[in-house]
Enzyme design. Structure first.
Site, PDB file in Angstrom:
ATOM      1  N   ASP A  74       0.798  -1.228   0.000  1.00 49.84           N
ATOM      2  CA  ASP A  74       0.000   0.000   0.000  1.00 49.84           C
ATOM      3  C   ASP A  74       0.834   1.283   0.000  1.00 49.84           C
ATOM      4  O   ASP A  74       0.274   2.381  -0.007  1.00 49.84           O
ATOM      5  CB  ASP A  74      -0.940   0.001   1.215  1.00 49.84           C
ATOM      6  CG  ASP A  74      -0.210  -0.214   2.528  1.00 49.84           C
ATOM      7  OD1 ASP A  74       0.946  -0.678   2.515  1.00 49.84           O
ATOM      8  OD2 ASP A  74      -0.797   0.096   3.587  1.00 49.84           O
ATOM      9  N   GLU A 106      10.619  -4.048  12.232  1.00 49.68           N
ATOM     10  CA  GLU A 106      11.801  -3.475  11.560  1.00 49.68           C
ATOM     11  C   GLU A 106      13.007  -3.559  12.487  1.00 49.68           C
ATOM     12  O   GLU A 106      14.088  -3.996  12.101  1.00 49.68           O
ATOM     13  CB  GLU A 106      11.570  -2.001  11.191  1.00 49.68           C
ATOM     14  CG  GLU A 106      10.429  -1.746  10.221  1.00 49.68           C
ATOM     15  CD  GLU A 106       9.075  -1.539  10.889  1.00 49.68           C
ATOM     16  OE1 GLU A 106       8.939  -1.861  12.104  1.00 49.68           O
ATOM     17  OE2 GLU A 106       8.150  -1.056  10.219  1.00 49.68           O
TER      18      GLU A 106
HETATM   19  C1  UGA Z   1       3.175  -0.476   9.229  1.00 46.41           C
HETATM   20  C2  UGA Z   1       4.506  -0.792   8.587  1.00 46.41           C
HETATM   21  O1  UGA Z   1       4.658  -0.028   7.405  1.00 46.41           O
HETATM   22  C3  UGA Z   1       4.520  -2.272   8.265  1.00 46.41           C
HETATM   23  O2  UGA Z   1       5.654  -2.578   7.547  1.00 46.41           O
HETATM   24  C4  UGA Z   1       4.427  -3.026   9.573  1.00 46.41           C
HETATM   25  O3  UGA Z   1       4.407  -4.394   9.300  1.00 46.41           O
HETATM   26  C5  UGA Z   1       3.153  -2.635  10.271  1.00 46.41           C
HETATM   27  O4  UGA Z   1       3.062  -1.212  10.417  1.00 46.41           O
HETATM   28  C6  UGA Z   1       3.119  -3.252  11.637  1.00 46.41           C
HETATM   29  O5  UGA Z   1       3.932  -2.840  12.438  1.00 46.41           O
HETATM   30  O6  UGA Z   1       2.284  -4.121  11.889  1.00 46.41           O
HETATM   31  P1  UGA Z   1       0.741  -0.551   8.267  1.00 46.41           P
HETATM   32  O7  UGA Z   1       0.459   0.359   7.137  1.00 46.41           O
HETATM   33  O8  UGA Z   1       0.293  -0.138   9.613  1.00 46.41           O
HETATM   34  O9  UGA Z   1       2.248  -0.870   8.274  1.00 46.41           O
HETATM   35  O10 UGA Z   1       0.219  -2.021   7.985  1.00 46.41           O
HETATM   36  P2  UGA Z   1      -0.415  -2.639   6.701  1.00 46.41           P
HETATM   37  O11 UGA Z   1      -0.101  -1.843   5.500  1.00 46.41           O
HETATM   38  O12 UGA Z   1      -1.809  -2.963   6.971  1.00 46.41           O
HETATM   39  O13 UGA Z   1       0.376  -4.028   6.605  1.00 46.41           O
HETATM   40  C7  UGA Z   1       1.727  -4.125   6.275  1.00 46.41           C
HETATM   41  C8  UGA Z   1       1.910  -5.174   5.198  1.00 46.41           C
HETATM   42  O14 UGA Z   1       1.489  -6.445   5.676  1.00 46.41           O
HETATM   43  C9  UGA Z   1       1.110  -4.886   3.942  1.00 46.41           C
HETATM   44  O15 UGA Z   1       1.883  -5.205   2.809  1.00 46.41           O
HETATM   45  C10 UGA Z   1      -0.082  -5.796   4.076  1.00 46.41           C
HETATM   46  O16 UGA Z   1      -0.558  -6.216   2.807  1.00 46.41           O
HETATM   47  C11 UGA Z   1       0.458  -6.963   4.877  1.00 46.41           C
HETATM   48  N1  UGA Z   1      -0.544  -7.577   5.767  1.00 46.41           N
HETATM   49  C12 UGA Z   1      -1.342  -6.813   6.545  1.00 46.41           C
HETATM   50  C13 UGA Z   1      -0.671  -8.941   5.809  1.00 46.41           C
HETATM   51  O17 UGA Z   1       0.035  -9.654   5.087  1.00 46.41           O
HETATM   52  N2  UGA Z   1      -1.601  -9.508   6.635  1.00 46.41           N
HETATM   53  C14 UGA Z   1      -2.435  -8.767   7.433  1.00 46.41           C
HETATM   54  O18 UGA Z   1      -3.248  -9.343   8.138  1.00 46.41           O
HETATM   55  C15 UGA Z   1      -2.274  -7.385   7.374  1.00 46.41           C
HETATM   56 MN    MN Z   2       0.517   0.087   5.182  1.00 47.04          MN
END
Ligand code: UGA
Ligand code: MN
Length: 470
Positions: free
Chosen positions: A326, A409
């Protein structure tokens, strides 16, 4: 330098011919017989013609030409400068010997240059076949075909890259075959830290290019492995499409799309196929215990660890980057990260209340981190703000990402120890620029069910199958 030398040699040979002509002219005077003077005029005529041809050829060789002019250029060299091409051959050969990182390409002047098939060699690691490479005119903007080809090489491991680059040739069929030498150089974006890529100076290489611009056998830059976690939701295909078309601008890249799921989704595979970026699509579900929790979930962690496992099996060189599906990425960050020696870092926009998360650079050195939430982290950086060299990763066989929300991270970067602060490359103009953003897409409610009776025999039945429902 080389160009300057060549230029001088043209000048001196020109004046040599001139002085020879004028010398014999001044020495003869009125006593000269008719035969002698005819001979002299003939000599002058031939000499002048030669000079013109040499100058013309030199002029043409200095003209930059657009890719669309390839055909024209070939015609020119096959007809009007037939002799000139011979005159130039020794020069070209000299150039070939002088350069260290050249790919010698034999170009037939009467046949169309065709893509050559080079066996990617050691593709033994699961990847299917040899790769087709095209000789691209623009070294820095390889054709789609070549980037696809590089992908199959990437998939086969970095060894394949090397071999493929070394075996790129264009066959020659008919004389006169002009041996031409082209040099593919890429400015090292972190040249301040990185070693010079060749023993020749840039001006030498530029000059060499000017003397003999022709087909450029594009050699591959270090491969990039982009690990993208993804998961099933209404926005999924839109996010992947947007990211995919960004990645399409980047050469020699393998996109590892890893879904938090038990099985792959044909709609995702179809989207990836349509985008046309070389990819591997895998699954890595989040462990049940984290899925069930009411607290923050470690999002994308099992996906990224699966990606690391893949790289340990298949990649030997290049750079790894975790690109969430995203976020927003300026393609120049990809070109910069290729040359990271261990770990590279740079700012990420739209992170926390500070609006940006970034390493702090004081007096040219890494001096802490700026982020709205430090949380006791050694590396308070966002996932989009760092990349890691594959060789370095392979020297850290236990490095992985912890299932620890907020500390993914930090945990991963800590697992790369030992890593000194001064071993961290500072990208994006030494962290003065923002090239990546932690954008977040608005959540959309799941699409309601389509009334199949009402809309039977309409396009909606087809569109409905393209909707990702949770
Ligand atoms: C932020 C950070 O940018 C992420 O790299 C980090 O993993 C996350 O916080 C965290 O600390 O949990 P954020 O925008 O809050 O990210 O989270 P998402 O964009 O919803 O998810 C990060 C990535 O994991 C995305 O590529 C999403 O597709 C993936 N994801 C999310 C999954 O594979 N499974 C899930 O249940 C949710
Ligand atoms: Mn994100």
């Amino acid at each position: 330098m080389k160009g300057g030398g060549a230029y001088i040699s043209i000048g001196s040979s020109t004046s040599g011919i001139n002085s020879m002509g004028s010398g014999s002219g001044s020495g003869s005077g009125s006593k000269m017989t008719l035969g002698k003077s005819v001979k002299m005029y003939l000599t002058i005529f031939i000499a002048t013609t030669c000079i013109y041809m040499v100058l013309y050829q030199y002029h043409m060789s200095r003209e930059p030409f657009a890719p669309s002019e390839v055909g024209k250029h070939q015609e020119k060299s096959s007809s009007s400068s037939y002799i000139a091409s011979y005159l130039w051959s020794p020069m070209s050969l000299l150039m070939a010997n002088a350069t260290t990182t050249t790919t010698t390409t034999t170009v037939s002047s009467t046949t169309t240059t065709t893509a050559t098939v080079s066996n990617a060699g050691q593709v033994g690691q699961g990847s299917s076949s040899g790769s087709i490479r095209t000789v691209s005119l623009a070294a820095t903007r390889p054709t789609q075909a070549s980037s696809l080809a590089s992908a199959s090489a990437s998939a086969g491991g970095a060894a394949a890259h090397k071999t493929a680059a070394a075996t790129t040739t264009t066959t020659s069929t008919t004389p006169p075959a002009t041996v031409t030498t082209t040099t593919t150089t890429r400015a090292n974006p972190i040249a301040k830290k990185g070693p010079a890529s060749t023993s020749m100076s840039q001006s030498q290489l530029d000059a060499a290019h000017k003397i003999r611009p022709t087909f450029v056998a594009a050699s591959e830059p270090p491969p990039l492995y982009i690990i993208t976690p993804t998961y099933r939701r209404p926005e999924q295909l839109a996010e992947l499409t947007r990211l995919g078309y960004t990645l399409k601008h980047v050469a020699n890249l393998l996109w590892l799309v890893i879904e938090d799921a038990n099985k792959t989704n044909p709609l995702v595979a179809h989207t990836l196929d349509r985008i046309g970026v070389p990819y591997e699509y895998m699954v890595a579900p989040m462990p049940e215990k984290y899925k069930q929790t009411k607290k923050a979930k470690p999002r994308g962690v099992s996906n990224r660890n699966r990606g690391l496992e893949y790289l340990r099996q298949h990649a030997t060189e290049g750079v790894l980057y975790f690109a969430d599906d995203d976020n927003t990425y300026d393609i120049s960050i990809f070109e910069q990260m290729r040359y990271i020696s261990k770990v590279g870092m740079w700012p990420v926009g739209l992170v926390t209340k500070t609006g940006v998360s970034s390493p702090i650079i004081r007096n040219g050195k890494l001096d802490g981190y700026y982020d709205g939430w430090i949380g006791g982290r050694k590396y308070p950086v966002d996932m989009a703000g760092f990349a890691v060299n594959i060789k370095f990763l392979r020297q850290r066989p236990h490095a992985q990402m912890p299932f620890k929300p907020g500390y993914e991270e930090d945990g991963f970067l800590r697992s790369l120890a030992p890593l000194d602060n001064d071993e961290i490359d500072l990208l994006a103009d030494e962290c003065r620029d923002i090239l990546t953003w932690h954008t977040q897409t608005k959540k959309n409610p799941p699409a309601q069910a389509l009334n199949k009776t009402r809309y039977s025999n309409t396009n909606l039945v087809h569109i409905d199958k393209l909707l990702v429902r949770p």
